[in-house]
Design a protein around this motif. Sequence first.
Motif, PDB file in Angstrom:
ATOM      1  N   GLU A  95       0.826  -1.208   0.000  1.00 12.55           N
ATOM      2  CA  GLU A  95       0.000   0.000   0.000  1.00 12.55           C
ATOM      3  C   GLU A  95       0.863   1.262   0.000  1.00 12.55           C
ATOM      4  N   THR A  96       1.952   1.227   0.757  1.00 12.43           N
ATOM      5  CA  THR A  96       2.797   2.416   0.873  1.00 12.43           C
ATOM      6  C   THR A  96       3.440   2.776  -0.456  1.00 12.43           C
ATOM      7  N   LEU A  97       4.011   1.796  -1.135  1.00  9.45           N
ATOM      8  CA  LEU A  97       4.690   2.088  -2.398  1.00  9.45           C
ATOM      9  C   LEU A  97       3.691   2.453  -3.485  1.00  9.45           C
ATOM     10  N   ARG A  98       2.508   1.870  -3.431  1.00  6.93           N
ATOM     11  CA  ARG A  98       1.479   2.269  -4.389  1.00  6.93           C
ATOM     12  C   ARG A  98       1.035   3.695  -4.132  1.00  6.93           C
ATOM     13  N   GLY A 112      18.991   6.523   3.440  1.00  7.06           N
ATOM     14  CA  GLY A 112      19.131   5.781   4.690  1.00  7.06           C
ATOM     15  C   GLY A 112      18.592   4.369   4.598  1.00  7.06           C
ATOM     16  N   PRO A 113      19.072   3.563   3.657  1.00 12.30           N
ATOM     17  CA  PRO A 113      18.530   2.205   3.510  1.00 12.30           C
ATOM     18  C   PRO A 113      18.815   1.292   4.693  1.00 12.30           C
ATOM     19  N   GLY A 114      19.797   1.641   5.519  1.00 14.82           N
ATOM     20  CA  GLY A 114      20.054   0.865   6.734  1.00 14.82           C
ATOM     21  C   GLY A 114      20.272  -0.602   6.444  1.00 14.82           C
ATOM     22  N   TYR A 118      13.448  -2.146   3.048  1.00 19.71           N
ATOM     23  CA  TYR A 118      12.757  -1.682   1.846  1.00 19.71           C
ATOM     24  C   TYR A 118      13.603  -1.864   0.591  1.00 19.71           C
ATOM     25  N   THR A 119      14.912  -1.849   0.740  1.00 16.71           N
ATOM     26  CA  THR A 119      15.792  -2.068  -0.412  1.00 16.71           C
ATOM     27  C   THR A 119      15.480  -3.397  -1.079  1.00 16.71           C
ATOM     28  N   THR A 196      12.172   7.735   1.890  1.00 17.63           N
ATOM     29  CA  THR A 196      12.892   7.598   3.153  1.00 17.63           C
ATOM     30  C   THR A 196      11.926   7.079   4.207  1.00 17.63           C
ATOM     31  N   PHE A 197      12.390   6.121   4.981  1.00 16.36           N
ATOM     32  CA  PHE A 197      11.508   5.395   5.893  1.00 16.36           C
ATOM     33  C   PHE A 197      12.047   5.442   7.323  1.00 16.36           C
TER      34      PHE A 197
END
Length: 319
Positions: A95-98, A112-114, A118-119, A196-197
Amino acid sequence: MVESGDVQDERYAAEAMNGLTPIRQTVCYSAPTLCIWSTQNMRLTRGFVVSAALLIAAPALGGHHEEKAMKPVDILTAEYRADDSARDQYRHPAETLRFFGLKPSMTIAEYGPGGGWYTRILAPYVASKGTYIGLGADVEKYHAGQDPERNARRKQFPDTFPGRVTEWTGISGDNIKAFEVDEAPALKDSVDAIVTFRGFHGLSRKNLADETLKHFYGMLKPGGIVGIVQHRAPEDDAWEATRGHRGYLKQSEVIALFEMSGFELVKTSEINANPKDSADWEKGVWTLPPTLTLGDEDKDKYIAIGESDRMTMVFRKPS
């Protein structure tokens, strides 16, 4: 990006035809985009529903990569995400990426992929037609005064990160790039979207938010977007509690920071809201999962609350 009620209506009709009941109203887009929604045909252990996916794909562009395109549903259920998927019930990646409106042909940068949660979704998504870019912090400023050896390793991020993504996902590193946010002149006016998350509080705490947003602005194409998910503080909290050291920020203050940097607020969402989170924990957001900084102390209580309450927003660089 224009929201299309017609497309939303078509989605609901399609779900009804397949005997699926929508659990969350979301908006799809008229342009080709990542289009996934949650339905009630698959449940995770704590009851959040994630699953049936639909990709409205962009037309083939004579792809410059040899990677085979992965469907979003295949990415979210990939074996390499076996550990990551436990967090889907809190982070709602589909849902978030959509909501952000990402497309597989885009150049997408993640600040900040940490550890790569999400990467491991984003990089495979753009592997066949687009480009994934990892953006690290300005080491000299963000980590000023810290152990020189650790900072030397952090400086290696642009060289080492593409290989880590390949190890995580198995995709080629040819279309994966990495830069420190302050050392990326080649990206000027070339990025379609920056995401960014759950990390903007660090920039706020270190007084680097304004400077970093200027870097974002310079990288983005005119009309490019920033999608942000961030731990959210109540609007009536005192400033001392919301300056970033506890992980929470006020949504109004994040909006103000972006607008002062020249961005336009496009839309907001409650996709990642959690009303159970009071945001007043003595040890900050890290009291809650997945960190559980208090260990076994009241562990069941914090697991029942879940991950933090989060704002989800899209900003645009004016065309």
